[in-house]
Design a protein around this motif. Structure first.
Motif, PDB file in Angstrom:
ATOM      1  N   GLY A  58       0.788  -1.225   0.000  1.00  0.00           N
ATOM      2  CA  GLY A  58       0.000   0.000   0.000  1.00  0.00           C
ATOM      3  C   GLY A  58       0.820   1.275   0.000  1.00  0.00           C
ATOM      4  N   GLY A  92       1.418  -9.398  -4.301  1.00  0.00           N
ATOM      5  CA  GLY A  92       0.613  -8.186  -4.185  1.00  0.00           C
ATOM      6  C   GLY A  92       1.342  -6.924  -4.607  1.00  0.00           C
ATOM      7  N   TYR A 126      -4.188  -0.153  -4.704  1.00  0.00           N
ATOM      8  CA  TYR A 126      -3.206  -1.221  -4.883  1.00  0.00           C
ATOM      9  C   TYR A 126      -3.770  -2.611  -4.610  1.00  0.00           C
ATOM     10  CZ  TYR A 126      -2.303  -2.622  -0.082  1.00  0.00           C
ATOM     11  OH  TYR A 126      -2.424  -3.142   1.165  1.00  0.00           O
ATOM     12  N   SER A 127      -4.821  -2.740  -3.817  1.00  0.00           N
ATOM     13  CA  SER A 127      -5.360  -4.068  -3.495  1.00  0.00           C
ATOM     14  C   SER A 127      -6.187  -4.651  -4.634  1.00  0.00           C
ATOM     15  CB  SER A 127      -6.197  -4.001  -2.213  1.00  0.00           C
ATOM     16  OG  SER A 127      -7.297  -3.135  -2.405  1.00  0.00           O
ATOM     17  N   GLN A 128      -6.433  -3.861  -5.667  1.00  0.00           N
ATOM     18  CA  GLN A 128      -7.178  -4.344  -6.822  1.00  0.00           C
ATOM     19  C   GLN A 128      -6.220  -5.036  -7.792  1.00  0.00           C
ATOM     20  OE1 GLN A 128      -9.537  -1.130  -8.405  1.00  0.00           O
ATOM     21  NE2 GLN A 128      -9.783  -0.271  -6.373  1.00  0.00           N
ATOM     22  N   SER A 160       1.383  -6.824 -11.731  1.00  0.00           N
ATOM     23  CA  SER A 160       1.213  -7.269 -10.351  1.00  0.00           C
ATOM     24  C   SER A 160       1.964  -8.579 -10.171  1.00  0.00           C
ATOM     25  CB  SER A 160      -0.279  -7.479 -10.065  1.00  0.00           C
ATOM     26  OG  SER A 160      -0.469  -7.963  -8.759  1.00  0.00           O
TER      27      SER A 160
END
Length: 166
Positions: A58, A92, A126-128, A160
């Motif tokens: 993140g 991630g 960023y978590s997508q 990613s």
């Protein structure tokens, strides 16, 4: 690339080839990354391209390696200015590559989208998946521009990393 080497070594050889063929006054910028899956490491070098945004947990950082664009110099200065960096990656992590048309996109009032806005958006998204981040960023750029004509291309590549254990 077929001859192997580090990212910097490959860009040095690429510059030699490009310099021989390119018209004077024309250049190519490039950011080159090699992923070593076993070491979970990126080996990166830049030939005068915008620094990509590396997102880990993140938080993000610009991979500012500088360097000179391909085709500008025969090699003496190019070879002295090129730098490379090795970066550990974890599942991630993302690498957001973009052209200056992204950060220099303008609104109807002439305001630039800017580095800060790009960084803030990428950290929040960023978590997508990389695909979702790209789609949402392009939509955000369209909304920001609100129909204003852009003077440069808008190119975006997001990668990613997912570590698979067998």
């Amino acid at each position: 690339v077929q001859n192997g080497g580090t990212a910097a070594e490959i860009l040095i050889r690429t510059n030699e080839l490009v310099y021989k063929e390119i018209k004077r006054g024309v250049f190519v910028s490039m950011f080159f990354t090699i992923l070593d899956v076993e070491k979970q490491q990126l080996n990166c070098a830049s030939a005068g391209h915008n620094p990509p945004l590396f997102i880990h947990g993140g938080k993000s950082q610009w991979l500012e390696l500088g360097g000179m664009a391909l085709g500008v110099d025969k090699g003496s200065l190019f070879n002295k200015t090129i730098k490379e960096e090795n970066i550990q990656v974890a599942s991630g992590d993302m690498l957001v590559h973009y052209t200056d048309g992204v950060t220099e996109a303008r609104s109807l009032s002439g305001e630039e989208f800017g580095d800060d806005r790009l960084k803030s958006f990428c950290e929040s998204a960023y978590s997508q998946s990389a695909k979702e981040l790209n789609i949402k960023l392009v939509a955000m750029l369209d909304a920001f521009a609100n129909g204003a004509v852009q003077s440069d291309d808008i190119t975006l590549v997001t990668v990613s990393y997912t570590h698979l254990t067998l």
